[in-house]
Design an enzyme around this catalytic site. Structure first.
Site: not given
Ligand SMILES: NC(=O)c1ccc[n+]([C@@H]2O[C@H](COP(=O)([O-])OP(=O)(O)OC[C@H]3O[C@@H](n4cnc5c(N)ncnc54)[C@H](O)[C@@H]3O)[C@@H](O)[C@H]2O)c1
Length: 252
Positions: A36, A155, A159, A188
């Site tokens: 991370d 975004y 995606k 989520t």
């Molecule tokens: N939560 C939702 O509703 C949702 C829905 C669809 C897709 N997603 C995708 O799921 C994935 C995880 O999202 P989440 O909801 O757990 O988000 P989150 O913000 O809780 O966690 C994301 C993590 O990625 C890390 N990160 C960001 N940039 C980084 C980099 N350059 N290098 C390494 N780490 C990095 C952050 O520090 C964080 O710990 C993402 O790709 C997000 O786009 C999330």
């Protein structure tokens, strides 16, 4: 113990899907490398997995940097001896139409999601190929990659690219027994999910949820279970697919 003896790299492992999936993978017998950009978060999740009897390491890693991604994959290999699973999950959100999105934000969103998945795969795949034991890569798309989401152009485009990247990688590495799939979650309740809806009134929140036939947002565990399915041998004939985990949003 669906992942007994496997080694899994999880990017964005310090929060949200990454953290919950790391805990599930460790519970299923995998050694997990939490990568991370927020090294403290990765460190603390790894410590807590170890305290509960699991195997975990961590790396401060910016997935957009080739040197950082390569060093992180090398560290996983040095610590655990092989690399079997890569969960390309790190991500950031960002808002705007094509008119209002700043170039820097556009580039950063594509860098974290698309370049990040490309770079981590680029450095993990040679280890998977050399092992001769195949492997599983799981990328993270989103419903935003499948349907138009208002005011999230960069975004959504990133995606969408993840789905194409997944298919292309699946075809290229199938001869090595390496499967590549993605998940496409709906909203989520991770820290990112909370940020996406913060500022909504109760009425706006209820309206947003009502667009989901199951009438609720996802739970991180529900996404992690889907990622586990794609990582484990139970999905041995699944590659190049996009598993939509969205409470029916895109079925409407
Ligand atoms: N939560 C939702 O509703 C949702 C829905 C669809 C897709 N997603 C995708 O799921 C994935 C995880 O999202 P989440 O909801 O757990 O988000 P989150 O913000 O809780 O966690 C994301 C993590 O990625 C890390 N990160 C960001 N940039 C980084 C980099 N350059 N290098 C390494 N780490 C990095 C952050 O520090 C964080 O710990 C993402 O790709 C997000 O786009 C999330």
């Amino acid at each position: 113990m669906q992942l007994q003896g496997k080694v899994a790299i999880i990017t964005g492992g310090g929060s949200g899907f990454g953290e919950v999936t790391a805990r599930l993978f460790a519970h299923e017998g995998a050694s997990v490398m939490l990568a991370d950009i927020n090294g403290n978060a990765a460190h603390s999740v790894a410590n807590s997995i170890v305290a509960e009897g699991g195997q975990a390491g961590w790396a401060q890693c910016d997935v957009t940097s080739p040197a950082s991604a390569e060093a992180m994959v090398q560290a996983a290999h040095s610590q655990f001896g092989h690399v079997d699973i890569l969960f390309n999950n790190a991500g950031i959100e960002g808002f705007g139409t094509v008119v209002t999105t700043e170039e820097n934000l556009w580039d950063r969103i594509f860098a974290v999601h698309v370049r990040g998945a490309y770079l981590c795969s680029k450095y993990a795949l040679p280890f998977m190929i050399a092992s001769g034991n195949g492997g599983s890569i799981i990328n993270v798309s989103s419903v935003a990659g499948l349907v138009g989401i208002r005011n999230m152009t960069a975004y959504s485009a990133a995606k969408g690219a993840i789905i194409s990247l997944t298919r292309s990688m699946a075809v290229d590495f199938a001869p090595h027994g390496i499967r590549v799939n993605c998940v496409a979650p709906g909203t989520t309740m991770t820290p990112m999910g909370h940020r996406l809806v913060e500022g909504d009134t109760q009425e706006q929140l209820a309206m947003r949820m009502s667009r989901y036939p199951l009438n609720r947002f996802g739970r991180p565990e529900e996404i992690a279970n889907s990622v586990l399915f794609l990582a484990a041998d139970s999905s041995s004939y699944v590659t190049g697919s996009c598993l939509v985990v969205d409470g029916g949003l895109t079925a409407v």
